[in-house]
Each structure stands twice: as C-alpha cells, then as structure tokens.
Design an enzyme around this catalytic site. Sequence first.
Site, short mmCIF file in Angstrom:
data_model
loop_
_atom_site.label_atom_id
_atom_site.label_comp_id
_atom_site.label_asym_id
_atom_site.label_seq_id
_atom_site.Cartn_x
_atom_site.Cartn_y
_atom_site.Cartn_z
N CYS A 2 29.15 -0.19 37.12
CA CYS A 2 28.08 -0.20 36.22
C CYS A 2 26.53 -0.24 36.98
O CYS A 2 26.46 -1.34 37.79
CB CYS A 2 28.23 -1.28 35.07
SG CYS A 2 26.72 -1.51 33.82
N GLU A 104 27.21 6.10 32.37
CA GLU A 104 27.91 6.67 33.64
C GLU A 104 27.57 8.40 33.61
O GLU A 104 27.10 8.90 32.54
CB GLU A 104 29.16 6.84 33.32
CG GLU A 104 29.95 5.10 33.35
CD GLU A 104 29.87 4.60 34.81
OE1 GLU A 104 29.34 5.09 35.74
OE2 GLU A 104 29.99 3.18 34.86
#
Length: 246
Positions: A2, A104
């Site tokens: 992340c 992402e």
Amino acid sequence: MCARYSLHASNAIVAKLFDLRDIPDWEPKFNIAPTSSVLTVIRKANSPAEARLMRWGLIPHWAKDKSIGQRLINARADSLHEKTAFRSAFAKRRCLIPADGFYEWRTENGKKQPYRISRRDGRPFAFAGLWESASLPALLPERGDEMLESCTIVTTQANGLVAPYHDRMPVLLDKEQFADWLDPNQAESEAARLLVPYGDEGLVVEPVNPKVGNPRYEDPDCVLPLAETGLMSASPHVEKQSTLWD
C-alpha cells in the site's frame, strides 16, 4: 503493498467509528502518499483510544535519521515478529490507520492505470498499523533532539479481488476488530490472527483518474470512478457507488 490511500470521511464520522473524543487538525485527503502526516489511532495501557498525527513510514527508535522511514511504509504480516524494525512495535505499539480506500496500479495498453479499492458500502475502515517514537536531531542544531512519531501499514497476501492488481494488500480491519488490535495487553499470537486478507465480497475495485499517480495531485476526483469523471465509459465489472462523504 500500500503506497497511496485516501481518507475523506468527515471528522464526525471518523470520531464516531473509532470512539474518539476529539481529532487533531485533519482535512479530507484524497491521495495520501508516504512521508505525509497521517491520522492514526492508538491506545496506551489503562487509557481510551486517542487520535494522533504521525509521519507515514516507520522510523525505529534506534534510527539515526528519518530517511529509513521511506523504506518502511509497509510491514509484512508474516515477518513482524522477526524484523528488527517491527518486532518491538508489533509487541507494544499497534495502531489503527483510518482510511476509506487505497490505490493499486496495473499496466494497460502500455500505461499505468490506477485502481481504487474500497468497501462496497463506501464506509471507512482501518488499516492495521504499527507505530514508533524516535528521538532525532532537529533541523536547527540549537534545538537539540526532537521526538518524531511514525507509522507503517501492515500488509498480507492479496485476496482474489485484489490479486490481479498486486500480490499483497493492506490488512483491513472493521470496527469489531479495533479493540483487539489496539489492546496493548493482547498477546502477539492473538493479534496475529487478525492479519488475514479481507473478504472479496466486501470490497469493490474501480479505475480512477490517472492523475492519482502524481503524489501532489489532491483533488476530490481522485476517488471518483473514471465513469463519473467523463474520462471513460462505465466499466462493466464494477458497481457504481457513492464515494464522497459529507
């Protein structure tokens, strides 16, 4: 992994979700990047949960400068008890990092396309995190050392929904799990039981504005599905949902 996320829910919503008496100065953020000051929730022994602003990128208490934090924005769940940088924090300083989505990237047609992963109902949640306090030299030598609090996001194996975009994902926690993760008296073995992939059915993945790739781009359209920004037609594999909070 992340490396970018958002938290644009109102302070009132965040305070209610995490049972906080008050929240430090916090404005809605749509594209939070490493080294930013981020909102965290901690709990010390015999005390209620409290909100803190910390630097994203964990700086171990033994570090000589803060640059190490740029390499420690994430911590792998399967090695928390082994890594020197995380071992002590996992045992004594677990935190929650409020969020309402993370990003992402996937290469498509030769370009990197960002995707936002959020709860299907659009509500905030928490990343499982660790935090540290380090004494580091101040920018101005005459001020001596100063304390800097920092944090990292714990990651685990990606679930089936996230796997096409990355092989890892942050550990996402719901309200009923907050107390167990924050409890400083909770055994590491029990806390580790929470470090599992979030269920596919509870999440949605949506393509968003490519400008999210610029960490300085902080407009609200970061969190809007591309179909709502006029940059593309609606994508058949996602469900439209409301992502903006009052």
